[in-house]
Scaffold this motif. Structure first.
Motif, PDB file in Angstrom:
ATOM      1  N   LEU A  48     -63.450 -18.428 -15.210  1.00  0.00           N
ATOM      2  CA  LEU A  48     -63.739 -18.342 -13.784  1.00  0.00           C
ATOM      3  C   LEU A  48     -65.005 -19.122 -13.429  1.00  0.00           C
ATOM      4  O   LEU A  48     -65.068 -19.788 -12.386  1.00  0.00           O
ATOM      5  CB  LEU A  48     -63.883 -16.881 -13.356  1.00  0.00           C
ATOM      6  N   ALA A  49     -66.004 -19.052 -14.293  1.00  0.00           N
ATOM      7  CA  ALA A  49     -67.241 -19.804 -14.067  1.00  0.00           C
ATOM      8  C   ALA A  49     -66.958 -21.305 -14.041  1.00  0.00           C
ATOM      9  O   ALA A  49     -67.448 -22.035 -13.168  1.00  0.00           O
ATOM     10  CB  ALA A  49     -68.268 -19.472 -15.152  1.00  0.00           C
ATOM     11  N   ALA A  50     -66.156 -21.775 -14.984  1.00  0.00           N
ATOM     12  CA  ALA A  50     -65.813 -23.197 -15.044  1.00  0.00           C
ATOM     13  C   ALA A  50     -65.023 -23.621 -13.803  1.00  0.00           C
ATOM     14  O   ALA A  50     -65.241 -24.708 -13.241  1.00  0.00           O
ATOM     15  CB  ALA A  50     -65.015 -23.488 -16.316  1.00  0.00           C
ATOM     16  N   LEU A  51     -64.128 -22.765 -13.341  1.00  0.00           N
ATOM     17  CA  LEU A  51     -63.324 -23.096 -12.169  1.00  0.00           C
ATOM     18  C   LEU A  51     -64.166 -23.115 -10.897  1.00  0.00           C
ATOM     19  O   LEU A  51     -63.876 -23.872  -9.963  1.00  0.00           O
ATOM     20  CB  LEU A  51     -62.169 -22.098 -12.027  1.00  0.00           C
ATOM     21  N   MET A  52     -65.214 -22.302 -10.842  1.00  0.00           N
ATOM     22  CA  MET A  52     -66.107 -22.352  -9.689  1.00  0.00           C
ATOM     23  C   MET A  52     -66.846 -23.681  -9.622  1.00  0.00           C
ATOM     24  O   MET A  52     -67.088 -24.232  -8.548  1.00  0.00           O
ATOM     25  CB  MET A  52     -67.097 -21.185  -9.733  1.00  0.00           C
TER      26      MET A  52
END
Length: 271
Positions: free
Chosen positions: A121-125
């Motif tokens: 999720l962090a990478a997708l943000m």
């Protein structure tokens, strides 16, 4: 059963006004740039309201679905249906990939360990922040690909967007709009409406996949919370639409991108 934390937090009554207010803030931010703002809502669900990663994604997906259902008739009023039907091949091309991507993304999300999902999720943000800056600061032109190459690229792009949208619980407009403009040369206004046409069935597929997992019970445990935050999101989106253009994109976009990047860092540390 998923490997994620299956704790299903039930927000207290005191948190409901905060749910409406935070939903309104997210909706207003999204409305000012013509998006739903679900990517900003996800870190709030985790950091402010204490949902576990997968539970937050499922709740975010439910909220995004309702927001899209409300937004679609309004977009159809702004862009004539005849104009959209002229681009029906665009929607079909992207859906051929996004429906598969949505099912795959939701399947991967429910099988990930919680710590891994936080990192994803962090990478997708970070990806969303990059897409936001690219879309609003660059004049996008068409890649003018030949027929066969365009069809293959469209399916591949749709699959990737479907995966991202399902994994984050968002509609995917942040990625769909630039993809439609770049690949098919559609103007931004029509691309915004087409993105909703593609998003709705894509979200329904992801929702159907999530409904088969035990963590889906989080919705039943948080119906009132979800509805109140959705109401805030819709109210905020209407306000943000009225404020469209009040704050210049050169100011607003970097601020929103910075919010996403800060949220990504906190999400990664949360893991």
């Amino acid at each position: 059963m998923a490997l994620n934390d299956s704790t299903l937090p039930v927000p207290s009554t005191r948190s409901l006004p905060l749910a409406f207010a935070s939903g309104a803030a997210v909706g207003a931010l999204g409305g000012m740039i013509g998006l739903g703002g679900a990517e900003f809502r996800l870190p709030l669900l985790i950091g402010l309201f204490g949902f576990a990663a997968l539970s937050a994604v499922i709740v975010n997906k439910a909220m995004s679905l309702v927001v899209v259902l409300v937004a679609l008739p309004a977009r159809l009023a702004a862009v004539p249906l005849a104009e959209l039907t002229a681009h029906w091949t665009v929607a079909v091309n992207l859906l051929a990939g996004s429906l598969l991507g949505a099912w795959a993304g939701a399947s991967w999300a429910v099988r990930m360990r919680t710590a891994t999902l936080y990192k994803v999720l962090a990478a997708l943000m970070v990806l969303m922040a990059a897409a936001l800056v690219l879309t609003h600061t660059t004049a996008l032109g068409s890649l003018a690909l030949p027929g066969a190459a365009l069809a293959v690229t469209g399916v591949a792009a749709g699959f990737g967007i479907g995966v991202v949208a399902a994994t984050m619980g968002v509609a995917g407009g942040e990625l769909l709009i630039p993809a439609i403009v770049l690949l098919y040369g559609v103007d931004v206004k029509a691309a915004g409406s087409l993105s909703l046409v593609v998003s709705l069935p894509t979200m329904l597929v992801a929702f159907a996949r999530y409904s088969r997992d035990g963590s889906f019970a989080v919705l039943g445990a948080n119906v009132r919370f979800t509805l109140i935050m959705v109401a805030g999101s819709i109210a905020g989106a209407l306000l943000g639409g009225l404020l469209l253009g009040v704050i210049p994109d050169l100011v607003l976009v970097p601020v929103l991108a910075a919010i996403l990047l800060i949220s990504a860092v906190k999400m990664a540390r949360h893991a």
